[in-house]
Motif scaffolding. Structure first.
Motif, PDB file in Angstrom:
ATOM      1  N   ALA A 165       0.832  -1.205   0.000  1.00 15.75           N
ATOM      2  CA  ALA A 165       0.000   0.000   0.000  1.00 15.75           C
ATOM      3  C   ALA A 165       0.866   1.255   0.000  1.00 15.75           C
ATOM      4  CB  ALA A 165      -0.923   0.011   1.214  1.00 15.75           C
ATOM      5  N   ALA A 166       2.124   1.115   0.404  1.00 11.95           N
ATOM      6  CA  ALA A 166       3.076   2.232   0.375  1.00 11.95           C
ATOM      7  C   ALA A 166       4.476   1.653   0.471  1.00 11.95           C
ATOM      8  CB  ALA A 166       2.826   3.211   1.510  1.00 11.95           C
ATOM      9  N   SER A 167       5.356   2.092  -0.405  1.00  8.20           N
ATOM     10  CA  SER A 167       6.738   1.609  -0.409  1.00  8.20           C
ATOM     11  C   SER A 167       7.493   2.135   0.799  1.00  8.20           C
ATOM     12  CB  SER A 167       7.449   2.055  -1.688  1.00  8.20           C
ATOM     13  OG  SER A 167       8.853   1.894  -1.566  1.00  8.20           O
ATOM     14  N   ASN A 168       8.098   1.232   1.554  1.00 11.67           N
ATOM     15  CA  ASN A 168       8.905   1.663   2.693  1.00 11.67           C
ATOM     16  C   ASN A 168      10.219   2.298   2.257  1.00 11.67           C
ATOM     17  OD1 ASN A 168      10.058  -0.988   1.933  1.00 11.67           O
ATOM     18  ND2 ASN A 168      11.300  -0.724   3.770  1.00 11.67           N
ATOM     19  N   LEU A 169      10.577   2.151   0.971  1.00 11.80           N
ATOM     20  CA  LEU A 169      11.836   2.702   0.474  1.00 11.80           C
ATOM     21  C   LEU A 169      11.667   4.097  -0.109  1.00 11.80           C
ATOM     22  CD1 LEU A 169      14.847   1.936   0.100  1.00 11.80           C
ATOM     23  CD2 LEU A 169      14.262   1.299  -2.263  1.00 11.80           C
ATOM     24  N   ILE A 170      10.676   4.281  -0.988  1.00 11.47           N
ATOM     25  CA  ILE A 170      10.518   5.569  -1.661  1.00 11.47           C
ATOM     26  C   ILE A 170       9.146   6.208  -1.407  1.00 11.47           C
ATOM     27  CG2 ILE A 170      12.223   5.114  -3.448  1.00 11.47           C
ATOM     28  CD1 ILE A 170       9.968   4.342  -5.337  1.00 11.47           C
ATOM     29  N   GLY A 171       8.304   5.562  -0.629  1.00 13.26           N
ATOM     30  CA  GLY A 171       7.042   6.179  -0.226  1.00 13.26           C
ATOM     31  C   GLY A 171       5.890   6.062  -1.202  1.00 13.26           C
ATOM     32  N   THR A 172       6.120   5.533  -2.396  1.00  6.73           N
ATOM     33  CA  THR A 172       5.056   5.438  -3.406  1.00  6.73           C
ATOM     34  C   THR A 172       3.814   4.758  -2.842  1.00  6.73           C
ATOM     35  OG1 THR A 172       6.662   5.311  -5.199  1.00  6.73           O
ATOM     36  CG2 THR A 172       4.442   4.493  -5.666  1.00  6.73           C
ATOM     37  N   ARG A 173       2.657   5.386  -3.051  1.00  3.31           N
ATOM     38  CA  ARG A 173       1.379   4.784  -2.693  1.00  3.31           C
ATOM     39  C   ARG A 173       0.648   4.403  -3.981  1.00  3.31           C
ATOM     40  NH1 ARG A 173      -1.292   8.820   1.716  1.00  3.31           N
ATOM     41  NH2 ARG A 173      -3.144   7.747   0.901  1.00  3.31           N
ATOM     42  N   PRO A 174       0.758   3.159  -4.398  1.00  2.00           N
ATOM     43  CA  PRO A 174       0.117   2.756  -5.648  1.00  2.00           C
ATOM     44  C   PRO A 174      -1.403   2.730  -5.505  1.00  2.00           C
ATOM     45  CG  PRO A 174       1.106   0.858  -4.572  1.00  2.00           C
ATOM     46  CD  PRO A 174       1.514   2.066  -3.772  1.00  2.00           C
ATOM     47  N   PRO A 175      -2.116   2.656  -6.624  1.00  2.00           N
ATOM     48  CA  PRO A 175      -3.589   2.638  -6.582  1.00  2.00           C
ATOM     49  C   PRO A 175      -4.094   1.263  -6.141  1.00  2.00           C
ATOM     50  CG  PRO A 175      -2.834   2.425  -8.840  1.00  2.00           C
ATOM     51  CD  PRO A 175      -1.605   2.644  -8.015  1.00  2.00           C
ATOM     52  N   VAL A 176      -4.080   1.032  -4.843  1.00  2.00           N
ATOM     53  CA  VAL A 176      -4.349  -0.310  -4.321  1.00  2.00           C
ATOM     54  C   VAL A 176      -5.740  -0.795  -4.704  1.00  2.00           C
ATOM     55  CG1 VAL A 176      -4.592  -1.692  -2.223  1.00  2.00           C
ATOM     56  CG2 VAL A 176      -2.690  -0.088  -2.441  1.00  2.00           C
ATOM     57  N   ARG A 177      -6.756   0.072  -4.574  1.00  2.79           N
ATOM     58  CA  ARG A 177      -8.112  -0.395  -4.874  1.00  2.79           C
ATOM     59  C   ARG A 177      -8.241  -0.817  -6.336  1.00  2.79           C
ATOM     60  NH1 ARG A 177     -13.174  -1.371  -2.432  1.00  2.79           N
ATOM     61  NH2 ARG A 177     -14.226  -2.518  -4.070  1.00  2.79           N
ATOM     62  N   ALA A 178      -7.641  -0.065  -7.230  1.00  2.00           N
ATOM     63  CA  ALA A 178      -7.695  -0.452  -8.644  1.00  2.00           C
ATOM     64  C   ALA A 178      -6.984  -1.788  -8.863  1.00  2.00           C
ATOM     65  CB  ALA A 178      -7.058   0.637  -9.509  1.00  2.00           C
ATOM     66  N   ILE A 179      -5.889  -2.000  -8.152  1.00  2.00           N
ATOM     67  CA  ILE A 179      -5.129  -3.242  -8.290  1.00  2.00           C
ATOM     68  C   ILE A 179      -5.902  -4.416  -7.712  1.00  2.00           C
ATOM     69  CG2 ILE A 179      -3.050  -4.439  -7.486  1.00  2.00           C
ATOM     70  CD1 ILE A 179      -1.592  -1.718  -7.769  1.00  2.00           C
ATOM     71  N   THR A 180      -6.513  -4.228  -6.542  1.00  2.00           N
ATOM     72  CA  THR A 180      -7.276  -5.339  -5.960  1.00  2.00           C
ATOM     73  C   THR A 180      -8.507  -5.668  -6.805  1.00  2.00           C
ATOM     74  OG1 THR A 180      -8.471  -3.841  -4.455  1.00  2.00           O
ATOM     75  CG2 THR A 180      -6.464  -4.882  -3.619  1.00  2.00           C
ATOM     76  N   ASP A 181      -9.114  -4.650  -7.405  1.00  2.00           N
ATOM     77  CA  ASP A 181     -10.246  -4.907  -8.299  1.00  2.00           C
ATOM     78  C   ASP A 181      -9.805  -5.747  -9.498  1.00  2.00           C
ATOM     79  OD1 ASP A 181     -12.039  -3.551  -6.714  1.00  2.00           O
ATOM     80  OD2 ASP A 181     -12.036  -1.713  -7.934  1.00  2.00           O
ATOM     81  N   LEU A 182      -8.659  -5.431 -10.060  1.00  2.00           N
ATOM     82  CA  LEU A 182      -8.126  -6.211 -11.186  1.00  2.00           C
ATOM     83  C   LEU A 182      -7.855  -7.646 -10.761  1.00  2.00           C
ATOM     84  CD1 LEU A 182      -5.616  -3.609 -12.668  1.00  2.00           C
ATOM     85  CD2 LEU A 182      -7.630  -4.518 -13.842  1.00  2.00           C
ATOM     86  N   ALA A 183      -7.266  -7.807  -9.599  1.00  2.00           N
ATOM     87  CA  ALA A 183      -6.965  -9.152  -9.106  1.00  2.00           C
ATOM     88  C   ALA A 183      -8.235  -9.963  -8.888  1.00  2.00           C
ATOM     89  CB  ALA A 183      -6.162  -9.056  -7.810  1.00  2.00           C
ATOM     90  N   HIS A 184      -9.225  -9.339  -8.280  1.00  2.00           N
ATOM     91  CA  HIS A 184     -10.477 -10.053  -8.021  1.00  2.00           C
ATOM     92  C   HIS A 184     -11.190 -10.418  -9.320  1.00  2.00           C
ATOM     93  CE1 HIS A 184     -10.535  -8.033  -3.807  1.00  2.00           C
ATOM     94  NE2 HIS A 184      -9.860  -9.168  -3.792  1.00  2.00           N
TER      95      HIS A 184
END
Length: 408
Positions: A165-184
Motif C-alpha cells: 500500500a506504500a513503499s517503505n523505500l521511496i514512499g510510493t502509494r500505488p492505486p491499491v483499490r484499482a489493483i485489488t479490483d483487477l486481481a479479483h
C-alpha cells in the motif's frame, strides 16, 4: 484540525535524549502510555486466557481489547484480527497455508516495489508448490506502480496478488483499490502490505479491497509485533498447520501459541494514543474510529508540511538525488548523495540525527532503481518530528554536502 506537535512530543521519553528521529520507517519511538501499558500488564496477575480466574480474565480482556483497537484502526472486523511475532512471520505462515492449494500452472504476482517481507514468502511458497511467480515492475523514473504494470502479469491462472500500500523505500502509494479490483476480476486473492502505509494515513481495509492486510504496530508508535486483518469468513476457509490441542477457532487457529499479552496491551495503547493526538477529538461523543480518522488526517497534514520543507531544502543542495517522485506518496524520502550515503549516515549520527542509509529490505526496489543492494539515505517522518528537527537535518546535510562541519 490543529495538530499540536509540541504536546505530542511531551509523551515520548526517548526524545529527551536530544536526537532528531528521521528513522520512523524502520520503527517509531514509543509514547509513555504504551510503555506504561506494557509494564502494567507484566506486573498484573496473568495466566493463559480463560474466564474463570482473575488472571485468565486479564489475559482474555487484553486480547479482545487489542483486537477491537486494531479493528477500529483498520476499519476491519475484530474477529478477523490475527496477531503474530511480526508481519514477516505472519506472511510466511499465510503463504504456506494458501500455497497448500496451489500447484503447477498456478501463478502468483509480486511487485518489485515491495519490501521483501511481501515478496520472498510468496516466491518460496510458489516454488515449493510448483507454481509460477510473475513479477510486476514499477517505473524507476517516476517511482510509480500502475494498474498497467499489474495487468501485464495477470492471467486466469493468477491465484494471489501481493502488493504494497506504500513503499517503505521511496514512499510510493500505488492505486491499491484499482489493483485489488483487477486481481479479483481475475479470480485472485490479494495480500496488501500496509506496514508503511498504516503509520501515515487513515486505513480502511474494505475500501482498499484487501483480502489480507498486514501491518506492524511498532511502525505506528506501538510495540514489536505483527497483525493481519482479513474477513472471518475467509479465515474460516483456511487451515494452517498447528498443534492438535490448540484452538481451531478463528482467528486463534492462526496464532500458533500463547500470545504476548504485554505487547497486545501496548498495541491497544498505541491505537488509543493515535486516536487522542488531536485535542478536539478527546471528548466522549466521538467513537474511537471517528477520533482516529480525525487524528490521522491531522498527522498526514503535519507530515506533508514537513516533507515539503525537506524537499525544498534538498532541492537547493548540489549533487543530491531524490528518488521519491511518485505523485501520491508517504512522507518518506530516499536520497542519493553521489555514493556518499553511508558517510552521510555517520555524519548525521554524530550530530544526533538518525537517518540511516540502506535498502531497508526493499531489495528488489533498490536494485530496480539502479542502487544495487546498498540503497541510499532514507529520511522518514513521524508524528513527533517537528520543524526544529527539520532545520537540524537540513543544516547538517548542507554542511555535509559543502564539506563543512559544525560538530563540537
Amino acid at each position: 484540525m490543529i495538530f499540536d506537535v509540541a504536546s505530542v512530543r511531551k509523551h515520548f521519553p526517548a526524545l529527551q535524549a536530544g536526537f532528531a528521529h528521521f528513522d520512523g520507517p524502520g520503527g517509531s519511538q514509543v509514547p509513555d502510555t504504551v510503555a506504561e501499558a506494557v509494564a502494567a500488564t507484566l506486573t498484573s496477575p496473568l495466566a493463559n486466557r480463560g474466564r474463570v480466574t482473575r488472571s485468565e480474565r486479564t489475559a482474555d480482556d487484553i486480547v479482545l481489547g487489542a483486537r477491537a483497537a486494531m479493528a477500529d484502526l483498520l476499519n476491519a472486523d475484530p474477529r478477523g484480527i490475527v496477531f503474530g511475532r511480526s508481519m514477516t512471520q505472519l506472511t510466511f505462515d499465510m503463504a504456506r497455508t494458501l500455497a497448500a492449494g496451489w500447484g503447477p500452472g498456478d501463478e502468483v504476482v509480486v511487485t518489485r516495489l515491495d519490501h521483501d517481507g511481501n515478496i520472498r514468502p510468496w516466491v518460496i511458497a510458489a516454488q515449493n508448490a510448483g507454481a509460477t511467480v510473475r513479477w510486476a515492475d514499477f517505473d524507476p523514473a517516476t517511482g510509480e506502480l500502475t494498474e498497467d504494470h499489474i495487468v501485464a502479469v495477470l492471467s486466469p491462472r493468477t491465484r494471489l496478488v501481493a502488493v504494497t500500500a506504500a513503499s517503505n523505500l521511496i514512499g510510493t502509494r500505488p492505486p491499491v483499490r484499482a489493483i485489488t479490483d483487477l486481481a479479483h476480476a481475475a479470480g485472485a486473492l490479494t495480500y496488501v502490505d500496509g506496514v508503511h502505509y498504516t503509520a501515515h494515513t487513515a486505513v480502511d481495509v474494505a475500501a482498499l479491497g484487501a483480502d489480507f492486510y498486514a501491518c506492524s504496530p511498532y511502525k505506528f508508535l506501538g510495540p514489536h509485533c505483527g497483525v493481519v486483518a482479513a474477513a472471518p469468513e475467509l479465515l474460516e476457509s483456511l487451515h494452517p498447520q498447528k498443534l492438535l490441542p490448540s484452538s481451531d477457532v478463528v482467528p486463534e487457529r492462526f496464532e500458533l501459541g500463547t500470545l504476548p499479552y504485554e505487547l497486545l496491551a501496548g498495541t491497544r495503547a498505541a491505537v488509543d494514543f493515535l486516536a487522542e493526538m488531536v485535542p478536539g477529538t478527546r471528548d466522549g461523543a466521538a467513537s474511537r474510529r471517528e477520533r482516529l480518522l480525525a487524528s490521522m488526517a491531522a498527522v498526514e497534514q503535519h507530515e506533508d508540511r514537513l516533507r515539503a520543507r525537506i524537499e525544498a531544502g534538498l532541492a537547493e543542495l548540489a549533487g543530491v538525488t531524490v528518488y521519491s517522485r511518485a505523485a501520491v506518496r508517504t512522507p518518506t524520502l530516499l536520497v542519493g548523495l553521489g555514493g556518499r550515503e553511508a558517510a552521510a549516515y555517520e555524519f548525521l549520527a554524530e550530530r544526533g540525527i538518525n537517518a540511516p542509509a540502506a535498502s531497508f529490505y526493499a531489495l528488489e526496489a533498490s536494485r530496480h532503481l539502479g542502487l544495487g543492494d546498498a540503497g541510499a539515505l532514507r529520511i522518514g517522518l513521524a508524528p513527533y518530528v517537528d520543524g526544529a528537527d527539520v532545520d537540524r537535518l537540513l543544516a547538517a546535510l548542507t554542511d555535509f554536502v559543502t564539506g563543512e562541519s559544525t560538530a563540537g
